[in-house]
Design an enzyme around this catalytic site. Sequence first.
Site, PDB file in Angstrom:
ATOM      1  N   HIS A  92       0.756  -1.223  -0.141  1.00  0.00           N
ATOM      2  CA  HIS A  92      -0.159   0.035  -0.015  1.00  0.00           C
ATOM      3  C   HIS A  92       0.939   1.397  -0.013  1.00  0.00           C
ATOM      4  O   HIS A  92       0.503   2.234  -0.595  1.00  0.00           O
ATOM      5  CB  HIS A  92      -0.777  -0.089   1.295  1.00  0.00           C
ATOM      6  CG  HIS A  92      -1.842   0.921   1.322  1.00  0.00           C
ATOM      7  ND1 HIS A  92      -3.078   0.856   0.656  1.00  0.00           N
ATOM      8  CD2 HIS A  92      -2.140   2.092   1.781  1.00  0.00           C
ATOM      9  CE1 HIS A  92      -4.005   1.935   0.513  1.00  0.00           C
ATOM     10  NE2 HIS A  92      -3.358   2.904   1.485  1.00  0.00           N
ATOM     11  N   HIS A 117     -10.451   2.300  -1.430  1.00  0.00           N
ATOM     12  CA  HIS A 117     -10.773   1.872  -0.202  1.00  0.00           C
ATOM     13  C   HIS A 117     -11.276   0.802  -0.223  1.00  0.00           C
ATOM     14  O   HIS A 117     -12.491   0.109   0.458  1.00  0.00           O
ATOM     15  CB  HIS A 117     -11.201   2.773   0.658  1.00  0.00           C
ATOM     16  CG  HIS A 117     -10.454   3.333   2.077  1.00  0.00           C
ATOM     17  ND1 HIS A 117     -11.010   3.894   3.101  1.00  0.00           N
ATOM     18  CD2 HIS A 117      -9.119   3.481   2.064  1.00  0.00           C
ATOM     19  CE1 HIS A 117     -10.105   4.176   3.807  1.00  0.00           C
ATOM     20  NE2 HIS A 117      -8.917   3.976   3.092  1.00  0.00           N
TER      21      HIS A 117
END
Lengths: 741, 233
Positions: free
Chosen positions: A49, A96
Amino acid sequence: MMMKEPLVTAELAREHGLNDEEYAKIQEYLGRVPTFTELGVYSVMWSEHCSYKNSIAVLKTLPKKGPHLLVEAGEENAGLVDIGDGLACAFKIESHNHPSAVEPYQGAATGVGGIHRDIFTMGARPVASLNSLRFGSLKNPRVRYLFDGVVRGIADYGNSFGVPTVAGDIFFDESYEGNPLVNAMSVGLVKVGETASAIAKGEGNPVIIVGSSTGRDGIHGATFASEDLSEDNESKRPNVQVGDPFTEKLLLEASLEALKTGAVVGMQDMGAAGIACSTSEMSAKGKSGMRIDLDKVPMREEGMSAYELLLSESQERMLVVAEKGREQEIIDIYEKWDLNAIVIGEVTSDDKVVYYRDGEMKASIPADSLVLGGGAPVYIRETRRPGYLDKKHAFDFTSLKPPTDYNETVLNMLESPNVASRRWVFEQYDHMVRTNTVVGPGPSDAAVIRIKDSNRGLAVKTDCNGRYVYLNPRVGGRIAVAEAARNVVCTGAKPVAITNCLNFGNPYKPEVYWVFKEAVGGMGDACLALQTPVTGGNVSLYNENPKGAVFPTPTIGMLGIIEDMDHVTTAAFTGKHEILYVGAPRRGLGGSEYLSHIHGLTEGDAPHLDLDFEVNLQSALLDAIRAGLICSAHDISDGGLAVTLAEMCIFGGIGAGIDLNKLGDDPVEVLFSEAQSGVVVAVTGDDLEKATAHFERAAVPVVHIGRAGGSTLDLGELVSLPVEAMKDRYEGAIPKAMEGR
Amino acid sequence: MSVKFGVLVFPGSNCDHDAYHAIKHVMGNETRFIWHKEHDLGDVDVVVIPGGFSYGDYLRSGAIARFSPVMKSVVDFANKGGLVIGICNGFQILLESGLLPGAMLHNRQLRFTCKFVNLKTENSDTPFTSAIPEGTILRIPVAHGEGNYIADQQTLDRLRDNGQIVFTYCSATGEVDDAFNPNGAALNIAGICNEKRNVLGMMPHPERAVEKELGSSDGQFIFKSILQHMISV
């Protein structure tokens, strides 16, 4: 009482998601075994990430240069495009996905909050919000729960924050079951020369934490985002943060006010990996270091360790580096907005980020060793062309039975969740606040936002058909960009740049990585051809559920500039106009919504796309719109020509008569093919010859196929449907599906 | 004479700039912002309480805003006959402050709703409606999660008998029916005024409907009415 820290071993590193090679590298950088706190910091900073370790090498192949770009991809939190009149547009899309899979409401809400912070930390005021959403089948109650929660989360956060949610795209397919995609995009405006940078420099400059206090929420969120979703993800619910749009609104206003003082050296949002990430990235960018006293961080809970404070992903926080001696000016502004603003440390001249807790040094790490572009690992993974492709491409289309009742088939197509009206969704979003939404969600291929005090506007759209990318990653990647650009052109805008959110499966699977590389390559091809460089974005890997990877989904966020608001065009028929088909032959049913919705099949190759042809079409169409020749324009996409024409009728409340024979012999292909580079436009009778000649001169095929008017849509002899009947099915589908009917 | 408008700014107001733009730039009136921590309204003639989420409104819309310093001044201002218009969250704050009777529930569908609605003017004899041409149906957007107006039967009767119901939700042709009610509000109420007619609360956003390019300019009638009234007194 603090917990006793565990002993750091290779085993513990593995539990933190760091492999043995990475653990060895950490010891090399530090020249010793890391402390427990240091191990935590490395584990989040080197997670997929934050570090993009498995994707950055591929991303670097994307075209990043263009005449309008003020800030290139990777330089700041978001890309920056010169839009004329002394203004710049900052825009970015981010995923998300995993938080939304376990806690849809907060997962989606905090996704919206995070992306807005990326925009306003650059000094830009967010003016529009978009969302690209992917879910499994609405027949599944769990999917309905996720869809409902995500939409509510986006609505509640965006509505309160006060930025209109103006556009987006939603697609349903069983491949997204259990792993929905929630990609949020923010678009902001800033005067050229008034942007802020995410940098820490100047020895002794104070480092200020502003906004919410820090709790234990979201610890290891970045690591969680970098794993496959599994059955026990319910237990990861505490990894999801909780959003507070009111505090974010305060943070926005206070930060823009603080930037005006000129006393801010740098500013960065705290998203993934919280204090650890913002301190190290800002330091690395400024080739400096920081000394941080974690005791000073405002805390929501007692007894938080250095490890927890550094890794917390509590929302609505930012890090500000101020000019020494002027910190009080900054603090006063945040206090005026009733926000915390506490000096927690200072910039140092060495290259280390050093963190203290209870007077004890807990971590001391070379900042550069933590970050992307510095010491973070870079991997090029093994690739293998997936075996399913040949099988899919060999599908025999002659085996398909044509419809027995074309009227019912068209109505059925309008009810497909991938085609039907999104009103149920967009009426939950405040899409009008700030009074700039000239074309909102609904009757257009893209949204149009005006810029007050200027005759210019922005057209924005997100798009990606993952089914195409699954069937042909290279062509699917090209189509994602080309179609988003075409959408923007249909509103009267020139496409200038993209942001992207690359949603793929586990990169350690060679087939997934091959698809990823090919899709990115395809995007790059189209970006070069259309001169829409990539300004930045986000990569989300490990989008898998127990059944396998989701459709590869490189979501494109397209930015277009409208030079004169008089050019704004929508997809609605607005009068008894002549209807032209402009573009490529309507041939091929591969990857079509027709095939999926009517026949239950995902087969064939991705639709045909010739990039040179596409470039020519888009430029001819934009010229025609700018010349005032076009009354309405609508791109042909999911559902084919039949859906495009039906929508133009529904949006305008007016019928049309169409001669299908002029477009080909096979009515199924003519009506339902999703071949690229096709647009339906309406022109006045007076302009018919002029418009036809215009497209002919540009060497773009143009066919006069009919006329708008009356109250039914007639497609040759095959279809005759009242507009009202089509509207009922088109508008009713999603509400009906949400009631489980 | 020039009429001076003051637009309140709570930290969570998000239609403050829209109201300012509409009143100042589109309608050409002197307008200024008034911060929620201020006690003094200065020399403003008309107070506008704009839409938004005053203090986050996690508790109940407007429940905290009523205790703000600026609202104490607004209550005094209204009690002395000053014109106050509360839009959306502003309406909710007026209810919480007691300047208007009744309360708001969550929309009956339990979802936020943002769309254009049609409004019937039930009373043209107020400072906020006198310039609306007879029989005109106003097309103005709503955007709220809590617009489901409720009051006890006695209050509703009194509102109706006193002509305090100013706007109701209706069809494009003016038919007032539950089918055109976006939130479940009692008697299709979209806006009410106080007995003295100097305080108006309405859920729809007239400031979003003052420019044709945004879909409607019907909201101008409300601001024109206010001007007409101020000039006449």
